[in-house]
Design a protein around this motif. Sequence first.
Motif, PDB file in Angstrom:
ATOM      1  N   PHE A   1      55.800  21.951  47.174  1.00 52.96           N
ATOM      2  CA  PHE A   1      57.025  22.685  47.512  1.00 52.96           C
ATOM      3  C   PHE A   1      57.809  21.916  48.580  1.00 52.96           C
ATOM      4  O   PHE A   1      57.283  21.658  49.668  1.00 52.96           O
TER       5      PHE A   1
ATOM      6  N   LEU B   1      55.590  20.321  39.987  1.00 58.19           N
ATOM      7  CA  LEU B   1      54.330  20.883  39.510  1.00 58.19           C
ATOM      8  C   LEU B   1      53.604  19.923  38.574  1.00 58.19           C
ATOM      9  O   LEU B   1      54.176  19.458  37.594  1.00 58.19           O
TER      10      LEU B   1
ATOM     11  N   HIS C   1      59.423  32.738  36.957  1.00 58.45           N
ATOM     12  CA  HIS C   1      58.338  32.243  36.114  1.00 58.45           C
ATOM     13  C   HIS C   1      57.054  33.002  36.385  1.00 58.45           C
ATOM     14  O   HIS C   1      56.952  33.741  37.370  1.00 58.45           O
TER      15      HIS C   1
ATOM     16  N   VAL D   1      52.475  32.929  35.119  1.00 55.67           N
ATOM     17  CA  VAL D   1      51.410  32.247  34.385  1.00 55.67           C
ATOM     18  C   VAL D   1      50.598  33.314  33.656  1.00 55.67           C
ATOM     19  O   VAL D   1      50.156  34.297  34.259  1.00 55.67           O
TER      20      VAL D   1
ATOM     21  N   TYR E   1      42.923  29.062  38.066  1.00 55.69           N
ATOM     22  CA  TYR E   1      42.958  30.324  37.324  1.00 55.69           C
ATOM     23  C   TYR E   1      41.637  30.431  36.570  1.00 55.69           C
ATOM     24  O   TYR E   1      41.332  29.559  35.753  1.00 55.69           O
TER      25      TYR E   1
ATOM     26  N   ASN F   1      45.968  25.138  42.713  1.00 55.97           N
ATOM     27  CA  ASN F   1      45.757  26.449  42.096  1.00 55.97           C
ATOM     28  C   ASN F   1      44.656  26.430  41.048  1.00 55.97           C
ATOM     29  O   ASN F   1      44.564  25.486  40.266  1.00 55.97           O
TER      30      ASN F   1
ATOM     31  N   LEU G   1      51.972  28.736  31.491  1.00 57.80           N
ATOM     32  CA  LEU G   1      53.177  28.846  32.314  1.00 57.80           C
ATOM     33  C   LEU G   1      54.362  29.255  31.433  1.00 57.80           C
ATOM     34  O   LEU G   1      54.530  28.730  30.333  1.00 57.80           O
TER      35      LEU G   1
ATOM     36  N   SER H   1      46.325  23.713  38.546  1.00 56.04           N
ATOM     37  CA  SER H   1      47.647  23.123  38.724  1.00 56.04           C
ATOM     38  C   SER H   1      47.832  22.724  40.178  1.00 56.04           C
ATOM     39  O   SER H   1      47.126  23.213  41.065  1.00 56.04           O
TER      40      SER H   1
ATOM     41  N   ARG I   1      42.013  27.022  34.386  1.00 60.18           N
ATOM     42  CA  ARG I   1      43.285  26.290  34.388  1.00 60.18           C
ATOM     43  C   ARG I   1      43.558  25.839  35.824  1.00 60.18           C
ATOM     44  O   ARG I   1      43.381  26.624  36.756  1.00 60.18           O
TER      45      ARG I   1
ATOM     46  N   ALA J   1      50.963  22.177  42.991  1.00 58.10           N
ATOM     47  CA  ALA J   1      52.391  22.372  43.229  1.00 58.10           C
ATOM     48  C   ALA J   1      52.778  21.769  44.576  1.00 58.10           C
ATOM     49  O   ALA J   1      52.108  21.983  45.585  1.00 58.10           O
TER      50      ALA J   1
ATOM     51  N   ASP K   1      60.137  30.686  43.247  1.00 56.71           N
ATOM     52  CA  ASP K   1      59.572  29.984  44.390  1.00 56.71           C
ATOM     53  C   ASP K   1      60.559  30.121  45.547  1.00 56.71           C
ATOM     54  O   ASP K   1      61.770  30.033  45.343  1.00 56.71           O
TER      55      ASP K   1
ATOM     56  N   HIS L   1      57.639  35.605  39.527  1.00 49.83           N
ATOM     57  CA  HIS L   1      58.187  35.305  40.850  1.00 49.83           C
ATOM     58  C   HIS L   1      59.185  34.147  40.752  1.00 49.83           C
ATOM     59  O   HIS L   1      59.248  33.455  39.744  1.00 49.83           O
TER      60      HIS L   1
HETATM   61  O1  LIG Z   1      50.185  27.157  37.986  1.00 48.35           O
HETATM   62  C1  LIG Z   1      51.336  27.007  37.583  1.00 48.35           C
HETATM   63  O2  LIG Z   1      51.565  26.407  36.527  1.00 48.35           O
HETATM   64  C2  LIG Z   1      52.495  27.565  38.340  1.00 48.35           C
HETATM   65  C3  LIG Z   1      52.160  27.941  39.738  1.00 48.35           C
HETATM   66  C4  LIG Z   1      53.304  28.545  40.466  1.00 48.35           C
HETATM   67  O3  LIG Z   1      54.213  29.096  39.908  1.00 48.35           O
HETATM   68  C5  LIG Z   1      53.358  28.447  41.932  1.00 48.35           C
HETATM   69  O4  LIG Z   1      52.398  27.930  42.534  1.00 48.35           O
HETATM   70  O5  LIG Z   1      54.363  28.889  42.515  1.00 48.35           O
END
Ligand SMILES: O=C(O)CCC(=O)C(=O)O
Length: 317
Positions: free
Chosen positions: A258, A180, A242, A244, A156, A154, A189, A254, A252, A256, A173, A171
């Motif tokens: 899943f 994460l 949660h 962001v 941002y 991800n 976050l 990240s 930013r 993830a 997950d 949202h």
């Molecule tokens: O970028 C994040 O810290 C959270 C991302 C997130 O919530 C997600 O990918 O479902």
Amino acid sequence: MGTSSLVPVIDLQDFPSQSQKLIDASQEWGCFRIINHQIPTTLMSDMKSVVRSLLDLPPEIKRRNTDVIAGSGYVAPSKVNPLYEGLGLYDIGSTHAVLDFCSQLDASPQQRDTILRYSQSIHKLAMDIGNKLAQSMGLASDLFMGWPCQLRINKYSFTPETLGSSGVQIHTDSAFLTILQDDENVGGLEVMDKKSGEFVPVDPMPGTLLVNLGDFATSDLIDTFTNVSKVWSNGRFYNVKHRVQCKEATIRLSIALFVLGPKEAPLEAPPELVDSENHPRLYVPIHFEDYRKLRLSTGLRAGELLTSYLQAMFHFD
Ligand SMILES: O=C(O)CCC(=O)C(=O)O
Ligand SMILES: [Fe+2]
């Protein structure tokens, strides 16, 4: 002490001593930080650099990262989340799938090596967490064995003008569990506190990873799946809401992972564990991919489907 210290911290090298703490965190917070997770810090930072280069590629290359299951491929900035974009790798347990992802994006040999090593380590870690969760509930230890896992990277693009606005809307997950690697410098976050309903910032804690539970792990599903309701009957796994937020005018990043759900079979209680008097089935069995499609088509992304659809669809016979 920052507010992030509210989120429980679990030491993965301290089991079974921390079993109860793990269950409590899953029920009360739906998320926890993990330390001593055995993913080398250098691999985490190498992967973060790769993530940056891949997401900086031109849009026409990123678009080659097409869906394998609904919503698993490239997500471009949109009306709802204009500051966000992401690339997806469905099924990191498969070396073939990992190499396909690398080829789509013209990854260099060095980038491939990092992506492969990261995928293998984070997949191994996911299985370990599955075992620890199951063992902590007194169950057989191969809870996640064979379940497909999806990696999502991800980005941002925060600017001075976007301060205070949303990077990703609120949202839950949809999967069972998420690991994460949040940005070690840039916060934003926030998780919803179960009791107060208030958002709590999850500040960066370099070198650690954050685990959160999704819709597939909610108490009733896991209770019927594993029949552990007697073991912790007043307990509930919390599929934490949660989001962001843009707190700083910078990029930013990240990563993830899943852990989705069983591959072939729908998630349901095994027949020998269901009896209509004491342990009636609570939800209609559903396959993860169908659940995912349902979320995308209805736009209900904060766990509402569990009660509005899965329960309503169910017919006791
Ligand atoms: O970028 C994040 O810290 C959270 C991302 C997130 O919530 C997600 O990918 O479902
Ligand atoms: Fe999320």
